[in-house]
Each structure stands twice: as C-alpha cells, then as structure tokens.
Motif scaffolding. Structure first.
Motif: not given
Length: 290
Positions: A96-123
């Motif tokens: 998964v890629t996660i496009l961040g907004g103005w602030e971190e929500g519940t999605l990013e920490p859930a992905a980080r603690s999972s087995t997903l191969e996550w990439t956080h995009l922070k424009p």
C-alpha cells in the motif's frame, strides 16, 4: 495484478491511474459516485467510501496493491484506519501507499503495525493549490494581495506524486519508507506570479499586504481564500474565519524549513527529474486567463 486507487478522481489519484495504465497495469478506481467519475477508458470503476468500511468489502477482492488516502472528503483524518488495514489484509493485499494529509490519522499507524509493505507519501505542497487558491482572483483581477510575499515553498507537481506512488506500488525497495516529496526548486509567491504571467502572457501582479490589511480583506470584508481555509480546517463550524486567518498568518510568517527544503525523492524513486512550476504553469495557463 489489480491495483486499487482510492481518491481516484482527485488530483493525485487521477495522475496515478494514468501512470499505472501507461505501464500496462490493471486498475480499479474507488469513487463515491461512479456515474459522475471522469476516468480513463480501461479503468474498473467501483463505488465505495473510505469512511464506511461496509462499502469496501468487495472493493479489495483480487487486489494485490492499493493506494490509500488518509483523509475523508472534508480533509479530516480517517478514524477507521485499522478496519481498512484489516480488510485489505484479509483480501490478500500486499503493498500500500498512503497519501498523507495535514496530519496523521489512524491509517498510518495501523499500516505500520501490520504485515503490509507500506510506503508513506508526504507531499509538502501541491502545485495545484495555486489554481485552487489563486485561480478565480487572477482570472478576475490579475492581482494577488497577500502577506509575506517572500515566503518560500517547494511545491510538487501532482503527476510526480502519482509517479512516486506508481513506482512504490509496482516495484520492490520502497516498503517501510516515508517519502517527503517536493518539487525541484524553492519559489516565493512573487516567483509564482512572475512564472504564471510568462505562461499566460498576462500582466499579473503580486501586492504584498500587511497582516492587518489581510485581516481586513479576509475577515471584515469576507473575502478569504476559501479553498485554502477549507483544506486546512475542513467544514468545522466551531472554527471561525478569524481563527483560521490568524493560523494562516502564523504559518505564512514563520520560517518553514521543511516546506522550503528541496528533496530528491522524485528523481531517486522514478529515475527522472521532478517537474518544475514553469511546466505546471504552461499546462494550466488557460485556467488563469480571463
């Protein structure tokens, strides 16, 4: 493999879809209203809403990679990130890629603690914000009146964000990375007005207001930059214009080292230089003409 793109009709999602299609990938696009979605031919369009998990159960079927956004339509962080991650894992999603907004929500920490191969995009800042914030005023008057005309930013072309997402979703080596994405140069509002003037052939001007002049125009005369204020604060009725304006004045007047520091993420990830604001302005010149 099928790649799911949420926020499919947004500025980043629409570019991401085009990148994936050009590379020959099968794309499923999530939108709240498929009937009004203007998406390229060959895209599988499905209905659903990230804020309502029950609408997403069939959306992840057969999906191996997904582009997720961490905010709802009012730009507030999602509250159900863990449910979305659980659903994706059950369906067999791997990346998964996660496009961040103005602030971190519940999605990013859930992905980080999972087995997903996550990439956080922070424009840091979208070039497209220029159209949302200035388009109407430049078309009508040809002049932008704002404070702090020398404030600096390294805005990024939305297509470059989409290109980074496409690479992270389809190639290895990006799992567990948080990418701060910028354009290739630091510009001020004065610089952007000059570049837009060159692109449109119009005599566009920037007039610097003092903070008090800004308060008068944006609050007393009721002429705030609506889209900018909405993106920052959403539709929260408890936060009035004056509070919003004071916040923006603090942001505009502060030294923002993060926002004015160019990164090489676009070139390192995609293999080509990031697009310049002059390129973006040339593409959107008609949007700034009267």
């Amino acid at each position: 493999m099928t790649i799911l793109v949420t926020g499919a009709t947004g500025t980043v999602g629409s570019h991401l879809i085009r990148h994936l299609l050009r590379e020959g990938h099968r794309v499923r696009a999530l939108t709240r209203d498929p009937a009004t979605a203007d998406l390229p031919e060959g895209v599988e369009v499905v209905a659903g809403d990230l804020t309502e998990v029950l609408t997403l159960t069939p959306v992840f079927d057969g999906v191996t990679a997904a582009h997720l956004i961490n905010f709802s339509k009012d730009y507030k962080p999602l509250r159900n990130g863990q449910q979305i991650v659980d659903l994706a894992l059950r369906a067999g999603v791997r990346k998964v890629t996660i496009l961040g907004g103005w602030e971190e929500g519940t999605l990013e920490p859930a992905a980080r603690s999972s087995t997903l191969e996550w990439t956080h995009l922070k424009p840091i800042e979208f070039m497209g914000n220029t159209l949302a914030d200035w388009g109407e005023r430049l078309r009508a008057e040809g002049v932008i009146r704002e404070p702090y005309g020398d404030r600096k930013g390294a805005s990024v072309h939305e297509s470059d964000i989409g290109a980074v997402a496409a690479t992270a979703l389809t190639e290895d080596g990006h799992a567990g990375k948080a990418y701060t994405i910028t354009g290739p140069e630091v510009l001020t509002p004065r610089d952007k007005i000059r570049i837009l003037g060159e692109a449109t052939g119009r005599d566009l001007r920037f007039e610097e207001f003092t903070p008090d002049q800004t308060r008068k125009q944006w609050v007393e005369e009721g002429r705030p930059p609506e889209m900018l204020l909405f993106k920052v604060f959403g539709d929260n009725p408890e936060i009035g214009y004056r509070e919003r304006v004071e916040f923006l004045l603090r942001v505009y007047g502060s030294d923002n080292n993060l926002g004015s520091t160019v990164t090489d993420v676009v070139e390192k990830v995609t293999g080509r230089p990031a697009r310049t604001f002059a390129q973006w302005a040339a593409e959107h010149a008609d949007d700034f003409r009267a």
